[in-house]
Design a protein around this motif. Structure first.
Motif, PDB file in Angstrom:
ATOM      1  N   GLY A 326       0.838  -1.250  -0.128  1.00  0.00           N
ATOM      2  CA  GLY A 326      -0.043  -0.059  -0.084  1.00  0.00           C
ATOM      3  C   GLY A 326       0.836   1.255   0.183  1.00  0.00           C
ATOM      4  O   GLY A 326       0.558   2.401   0.007  1.00  0.00           O
ATOM      5  N   ILE A 327       2.252   1.223  -0.170  1.00  0.00           N
ATOM      6  CA  ILE A 327       3.068   2.417  -0.073  1.00  0.00           C
ATOM      7  C   ILE A 327       3.888   2.392  -1.169  1.00  0.00           C
ATOM      8  O   ILE A 327       4.280   1.390  -1.650  1.00  0.00           O
ATOM      9  CB  ILE A 327       4.149   1.995   1.132  1.00  0.00           C
ATOM     10  N   PRO A 328       4.059   3.601  -1.808  1.00  0.00           N
ATOM     11  CA  PRO A 328       4.554   3.860  -3.293  1.00  0.00           C
ATOM     12  C   PRO A 328       6.006   3.259  -2.996  1.00  0.00           C
ATOM     13  O   PRO A 328       6.491   3.338  -1.849  1.00  0.00           O
ATOM     14  CB  PRO A 328       4.522   5.163  -3.314  1.00  0.00           C
ATOM     15  N   PHE A 329       6.548   2.611  -3.988  1.00  0.00           N
ATOM     16  CA  PHE A 329       7.948   2.197  -3.928  1.00  0.00           C
ATOM     17  C   PHE A 329       8.574   2.428  -5.422  1.00  0.00           C
ATOM     18  O   PHE A 329       8.301   2.402  -6.454  1.00  0.00           O
ATOM     19  CB  PHE A 329       7.905   0.835  -3.837  1.00  0.00           C
ATOM     20  N   ASP A 330       9.981   3.057  -5.243  1.00  0.00           N
ATOM     21  CA  ASP A 330      10.694   3.561  -6.564  1.00  0.00           C
ATOM     22  C   ASP A 330      11.728   2.221  -6.599  1.00  0.00           C
ATOM     23  O   ASP A 330      12.452   1.806  -6.041  1.00  0.00           O
ATOM     24  CB  ASP A 330      11.526   4.560  -6.142  1.00  0.00           C
ATOM     25  N   GLU A 331      11.136   1.561  -7.698  1.00  0.00           N
ATOM     26  CA  GLU A 331      11.886   0.112  -8.101  1.00  0.00           C
ATOM     27  C   GLU A 331      13.321   0.310  -8.448  1.00  0.00           C
ATOM     28  O   GLU A 331      14.069  -0.584  -8.563  1.00  0.00           O
ATOM     29  CB  GLU A 331      10.981  -0.661  -9.218  1.00  0.00           C
ATOM     30  N   ARG A 332      13.577   1.611  -9.012  1.00  0.00           N
ATOM     31  CA  ARG A 332      14.843   1.677  -9.663  1.00  0.00           C
ATOM     32  C   ARG A 332      15.981   1.878  -8.326  1.00  0.00           C
ATOM     33  O   ARG A 332      16.978   1.225  -8.344  1.00  0.00           O
ATOM     34  CB  ARG A 332      14.883   2.853 -10.438  1.00  0.00           C
ATOM     35  N   ARG A 333      15.297   2.674  -7.215  1.00  0.00           N
ATOM     36  CA  ARG A 333      16.430   3.226  -6.193  1.00  0.00           C
ATOM     37  C   ARG A 333      15.969   2.136  -5.012  1.00  0.00           C
ATOM     38  O   ARG A 333      17.128   2.315  -4.071  1.00  0.00           O
ATOM     39  CB  ARG A 333      16.429   4.506  -6.003  1.00  0.00           C
ATOM     40  N   GLY A 334      14.892   1.340  -5.142  1.00  0.00           N
ATOM     41  CA  GLY A 334      14.710   0.731  -3.686  1.00  0.00           C
ATOM     42  C   GLY A 334      14.294   1.588  -2.723  1.00  0.00           C
ATOM     43  O   GLY A 334      14.627   1.199  -1.391  1.00  0.00           O
ATOM     44  N   VAL A 335      13.673   2.651  -2.719  1.00  0.00           N
ATOM     45  CA  VAL A 335      13.319   3.483  -1.809  1.00  0.00           C
ATOM     46  C   VAL A 335      11.703   3.870  -1.712  1.00  0.00           C
ATOM     47  O   VAL A 335      11.123   3.684  -2.913  1.00  0.00           O
ATOM     48  CB  VAL A 335      14.085   4.714  -1.596  1.00  0.00           C
ATOM     49  N   ILE A 336      11.300   4.649  -0.823  1.00  0.00           N
ATOM     50  CA  ILE A 336       9.870   5.077  -1.020  1.00  0.00           C
ATOM     51  C   ILE A 336       9.953   6.374  -1.355  1.00  0.00           C
ATOM     52  O   ILE A 336      10.746   7.302  -0.512  1.00  0.00           O
ATOM     53  CB  ILE A 336       9.402   5.143   0.646  1.00  0.00           C
ATOM     54  N   PRO A 337       9.473   6.606  -2.644  1.00  0.00           N
ATOM     55  CA  PRO A 337       9.599   8.209  -3.030  1.00  0.00           C
ATOM     56  C   PRO A 337       9.100   9.160  -1.934  1.00  0.00           C
ATOM     57  O   PRO A 337       8.015   8.939  -1.429  1.00  0.00           O
ATOM     58  CB  PRO A 337       8.621   8.141  -4.334  1.00  0.00           C
TER      59      PRO A 337
END
Ligand SMILES: Cc1cc2nc3c(=O)[nH]c(=O)nc-3n(C[C@H](O)[C@H](O)[C@H](O)COP(=O)(O)OP(=O)(O)OC[C@H]3O[C@@H](n4cnc5c(N)ncnc54)[C@H](O)[C@@H]3O)c2cc1C
Length: 450
Positions: A326-337
């Motif tokens: 349920g939380i956005p995720f930046d697949e490229r950097r492996g972080v929560i935007p």
């Protein structure tokens, strides 16, 4: 007075610092904080990442412990966000949440053969030797020659743990199974490979120097890697860390080898090309291309291909965060935007009530101290954003306990952590060791909830 009911998910340094900073922050509202942690014990990578033979850094746990022992933060250990508690649950019982879930897995290295049997992520090796309950108890140390790919501190930790004699780890908190396996280790050659030159490494000088102090381990560096160009010389002249790092290398080059039973080889200008399998389908060698400085601060390939025979490969090319339900995720950097800790939805709009801090906010780089400044930034936004906090249907403190009990979650609390802590210290005492870690999760939970 208004009350902020805050959930923090992840009891590593970032989560604990965020709680501490908020409690000490000037504010016009009361605060009540619940800290959810998937493991039965707090402290994240300080307990399960920092190497056991770094007791000074492990000692940061004492400072984190003081924060928890004040008693104004409730801990719910052994509670996994996404399974035992969800975002909808948090919205029902809290005004806001800070995610501080860090990173535990290895970043990928995209070269042929990296998935072969005998090829491992350094993060998995670290989790094993630090006794993380979710990783196997066994580690197959079955080769005399191994390679570590990477030129950061995690590569040095992995290389040191592979080269060090197990008896020299006995004063540390390593679990019994880890000592036994390291004691029987056949490893005599540890090769560390970095794509760039010796003045471009990400090692910290102290960690590098420590390698030279290992008993019965010779440090091997190669003269061909030390033909410095102008950029390298300028780096040594202008950067204190590089200056010290160069001094360490110079000392090793001057000293030569002393006939130790184990050797730790540092290879620079070595770009990984391929992990090659032997007839049994397991790792047999590592192929790399010799690089050289490109004159612009980077390196370029020379076309010269080299190979070294190794039975195991450990890639230490960075950690990577994991997505949360349920939380956005930046697949490229492996972080929560996020914007300074305010979590951003897919449309780049700020998600009310949702914040991030630590490695899951910034990416898996930086020391424990950096998570403090991170937390300050995030907490400042949380305090300023009062008008957009959630309005929970049932903010009572009992409601969360009831929810977890109803779901049959065997959560641990601060008292439970004290019990486990005392138990581990007592296990170590007869052996004159500071503690011996309990590894199996069910045993940790059982001791904590006794
Ligand atoms: C091998 C290694 C060695 C290091 N050595 C040093 C060193 O010597 N000195 C130094 O200063 N720094 C060192 N660091 C860096 C330091 O560990 C980090 O800067 C710091 O731990 C990051 O803190 P964090 O709280 O963001 O993440 P973490 O420490 O990873 O904590 C995150 C916590 O969140 C929990 N969690 C994750 N997902 C969930 C979920 N879904 N539900 C509930 N809980 C969850 C995790 O179990 C964990 O406890 C090292 C790091 C590594 C990997």
């Amino acid at each position: 007075m208004t009350k902020l009911r805050l959930a923090i998910v992840g009891a590593g340094p970032a989560g604990i610092y965020a709680a501490d900073i908020l409690l000490k922050h000037e504010r016009a509202f009361d605060v009540s904080i619940d800290l959810f942690e998937q493991l039965p014990a707090p402290y994240g990578l300080v307990r399960y990442g920092v190497a056991p033979d770094h007791p000074r850094i492990k000692g940061i746990i004492s400072a984190l412990r003081e924060v928890l022992d004040r008693g104004d933060i409730r801990i719910f250990g052994n509670v996994l966000f996404g399974r035992d508690i969800t975002l909808d649950d948090l919205k029902k019982h809290y005004n806001a949440v800070i995610f501080s879930t860090g990173a535990i897995r290895d970043a990928d290295l995209d070269i042929p053969g990296i998935g072969l049997p005998g090829s491992y992520g350094a993060a998995d090796f670290v989790s094993w030797y630090d006794g993380h309950p979710d990783f196997p108890r066994e580690w197959p140390l079955d080769s005399s020659s191994v390679a570590v790919i990477g030129n950061g501190n995690v590569a040095l930790d992995a290389a040191r743990m592979l080269a060090k004699h197990a008896d020299d780890l006995l004063p540390t908190e390593i679990p019994a199974n880890v000592y036994d396996i390291l004691k029987a280790s056949p490893v005599t050659e540890v090769h560390v490979f970095g794509r760039r030159g010796p003045t471009q490494v990400k090692f910290s000088p102290l960690e590098l120097r420590e390698l030279g102090e290992l008993r019965d381990v010779d440090m091997i560096v190669h003269d061909e890697d030390f033909e410095y160009d102008d950029a390298a010389r300028a780096a040594i002249a202008s950067n204190k860390q590089i200056f010290v790092i160069d001094k360490v290398f110079t000392k090793w080059r001057e000293e030569g080898v002393e006939g130790a039973s184990r050797r730790l080889h540092l290879h620079f200008y070595a770009k990984p090309l391929e992990v090659v399998a032997g007839p049994d389908g397991r790792v047999a060698s590592f192929r790399y291309e010799r690089t050289r400085p490109d004159g612009a601060g980077g390196v370029e390939g020379t076309g010269e291909i080299r190979s070294v025979d190794v039975g195991q490969i450990y890639r230490a090319v960075g950690y990577f965060g994991s997505p949360l339900d349920g939380i956005p995720f930046d697949e490229r950097r492996g972080v929560i935007p996020n914007h300074e800790g305010q979590v951003l939805a897919e449309d780049n709009e700020i998600m009310p009530g949702v914040y991030a801090t630590g490695w899951i906010k910034r990416g898996p780089v930086g020391l424990i101290g950096h998570t403090k400044s991170d937390a300050m930034e995030t907490v400042q936004h949380l305090v300023n954003d009062q008008s957009s906090w959630w309005s929970p249907a049932d903010p009572s403190e009992e409601s969360v306990v009831a929810l977890l009990e109803e779901r049959g979650v065997e959560f641990t609390d601060l008292d439970g952590w004290h019990k486990l802590d005392q138990h581990e210290i007592a296990l170590g005492a007869p052996h004159e060791r500071a503690r011996i870690k309990v590894v199996p999760r069910d045993e940790m939970v059982q001791i904590s909830r006794a």
